[in-house]
Design an enzyme around this catalytic site. Structure first.
Site, PDB file in Angstrom:
ATOM      1  N   CYS A  47       0.732  -1.085  -0.052  1.00 52.63           N
ATOM      2  CA  CYS A  47      -0.045   0.057  -0.024  1.00 52.63           C
ATOM      3  C   CYS A  47       0.993   1.325  -0.083  1.00 52.63           C
ATOM      4  O   CYS A  47       0.349   2.425  -0.631  1.00 52.63           O
ATOM      5  CB  CYS A  47      -0.801   0.106   1.277  1.00 52.63           C
ATOM      6  SG  CYS A  47      -1.805  -1.360   1.554  1.00 52.63           S
TER       7      CYS A  47
HETATM    8  N1  ARG Z   1      -3.642  -0.647  -1.237  1.00 53.97           N
HETATM    9  C1  ARG Z   1      -4.015  -0.549  -0.162  1.00 53.97           C
HETATM   10  N2  ARG Z   1      -4.520  -1.495   0.488  1.00 53.97           N
HETATM   11  N3  ARG Z   1      -4.254   0.771   0.657  1.00 53.97           N
HETATM   12  C2  ARG Z   1      -4.827   0.689   1.825  1.00 53.97           C
HETATM   13  C3  ARG Z   1      -5.198   2.171   2.167  1.00 53.97           C
HETATM   14  C4  ARG Z   1      -5.583   2.546   3.690  1.00 53.97           C
HETATM   15  C5  ARG Z   1      -6.276   3.764   3.854  1.00 53.97           C
HETATM   16  N4  ARG Z   1      -6.513   4.121   5.171  1.00 53.97           N
HETATM   17  C6  ARG Z   1      -7.513   3.786   3.051  1.00 53.97           C
HETATM   18  O1  ARG Z   1      -8.709   3.485   3.659  1.00 53.97           O
HETATM   19  O2  ARG Z   1      -7.637   4.066   1.824  1.00 53.97           O
END
Ligand code: ARG
Length: 401
Positions: free
Chosen positions: A391
């Protein structure tokens, strides 16, 4: 200044260039009132989050990866007066300020800052009192919201082949994040001449986020139809890529549960070697996979629902026997705990060489048993934003396999 190109034809090719964002003052602007709306589960301790992130960057650099920072690339892109004015107008127009006087005040405040400080401040958020307004304790204090999710650079734009998807984000809090990528690829001295093709644009109605986009090979893409990504967006992206004559000939749409824990496909499924994937057992039973291909003659998409196990489907399209390594070993409690802390969200920096969170020690031990080289990192504070090493990174260049 030599031009840079985007070149990503796998999830596992030697990683040569990546974009990160070092957590900034936006993290200090989180409070319990807004955690849910800003997509955080707690408030990270910025000092430690930065130490953890610097360690992440060092792991990458020690393994031959060039680390670029989103904030620096953006500042370099909007240095000239005309572009800076366009950038300021666009960023301010999308933060919901209606009063003309407030718009002028915040523009004047930001314009007066040195460029990098201006970008940092836009990312951190602007409080009413910073531009001279009185703040009552019980009123909303921001003129411009903070953007605390920026360190998850995986999502606002995603490299596929020679181009990118400039994404249309599901939630209001993450929508402005894609403006940075827009200005980098359009105006940055090292990118503007490359005319990086856009497979999707932030202005499109349907949503897609980079955590759902995986490049399984130079022919096969996997995209999650998820809590954050619409099927219509996937089909638009697929058609643009097919019509551009890229090497990709199939997009596998993974229909996964629309829940926060599985917000993106990469929270439950990532590629770690030529023939190995991590997967969260929680998606296997209900998983529906649709293969999208292109009828060149009629310029139409063809969709076929795939039958059988995930191993069987992946083996069919990747033309090799596939091993699925279950996060947490498939134990309901361990898998649940380690998936929630991004035990399935591995970042491959070379075939069979991955960066993971040290807290997911059961999954890490299992990866080790499969002869996967695990470079683990502390993430006590970074994890409060609910994202893992994949991420927190957007590859720009991977060597071909
Ligand atoms: N590629 C990922 N899994 N990104 C995680 C993003 C986390 C972020 N707090 C959201 O909810 O968007």
């Amino acid at each position: 200044m030599s031009g840079r190109n985007i070149h990503v034809y796998s999830e596992i090719g030697n990683l040569k260039t990546v974009v990160l964002h070092r957590p900034g003052e936006e993290i200090e602007n989180l409070t319990p009132d807004y955690l849910e709306r800003l997509l955080f589960d707690d408030i990270p301790f910025l000092k430690v989050a930065r130490e953890e992130h610097d360690n992440f960057a060092k792991i990458l650099q020690n393994n031959g990866v060039e680390v670029l920072y989103l904030e620096k690339l953006t500042a370099e892109s909007v240095e000239c007066k005309e572009v800076k004015e366009l950038f300021l107008s666009e960023v301010i127009s999308e933060c919901g300020i209606e009063k003309k006087e407030e718009i002028e005040k915040i523009k004047e405040f930001l314009r007066a800052l040195p460029t990098k400080a201006m970008v940092d401040k836009i990312m951190a958020g602007v409080r009413k009192k910073e531009v001279g307004y009185k703040e009552d304790f019980n009123e909303y204090p921001f003129l411009m919201d903070p953007m605390p999710n920026l360190y998850f650079t995986r999502d606002p734009f995603a490299s596929i082949g020679k181009g990118i998807t400039l994404n249309s984000m599901r939630t209001r809090t993450r929508r402005r994040e894609t403006i940075f990528g827009k200005y980098i690829f359009k105006y940055h001295p090292e990118f503007k001449g490359s005319n990086v093709p856009l497979w999707y644009d932030r202005s499109h109605q349907y949503n897609i986020e980079g955590g759902d986009e995986l490049v399984l090979s130079n022919e096969i893409l996997a995209v999650g139809h998820s809590e954050r990504t619409d099927k219509e967006a996937i089909l638009t992206m697929a058609k643009n890529i097919f019509e551009a004559g890229e090497s990709f000939n199939t997009v596998l749409i993974f229909d996964i549960p629309k829940i926060r824990a599985f917000m993106h496909l990469d929270t439950v499924f990532t590629m770690i070697d030529h023939d190995k994937f991590t997967v969260h057992p929680g998606i296997e039973g209900s998983l529906k996979v649709t293969a999208v291909t292109f009828d060149e003659k009629n310029k139409e998409l063809i969709m076929n629902e795939e039958e059988g196990s995930l191993e069987k489907i992946l083996s069919k399209y990747l033309k090799k026997d596939i091993t699925l390594i279950r996060c947490g070993g498939g134990d309901r409690i361990i898998s649940g705990r380690e998936q929630w802390n991004d035990g399935s969200n591995t970042l491959a920096i070379a075939p069979g060489k991955v960066v993971t969170y040290e807290r997911n020690y059961i999954t890490n031990e299992i990866l080790d048993k499969y002869n996967v080289t695990v470079l683990s990192m502390a993430s006590s504070e970074l994890s409060r934003g609910r994202g893992g090493p994949r991420c927190m990174s957007m590859p720009l260049y991977r060597e071909d396999l």
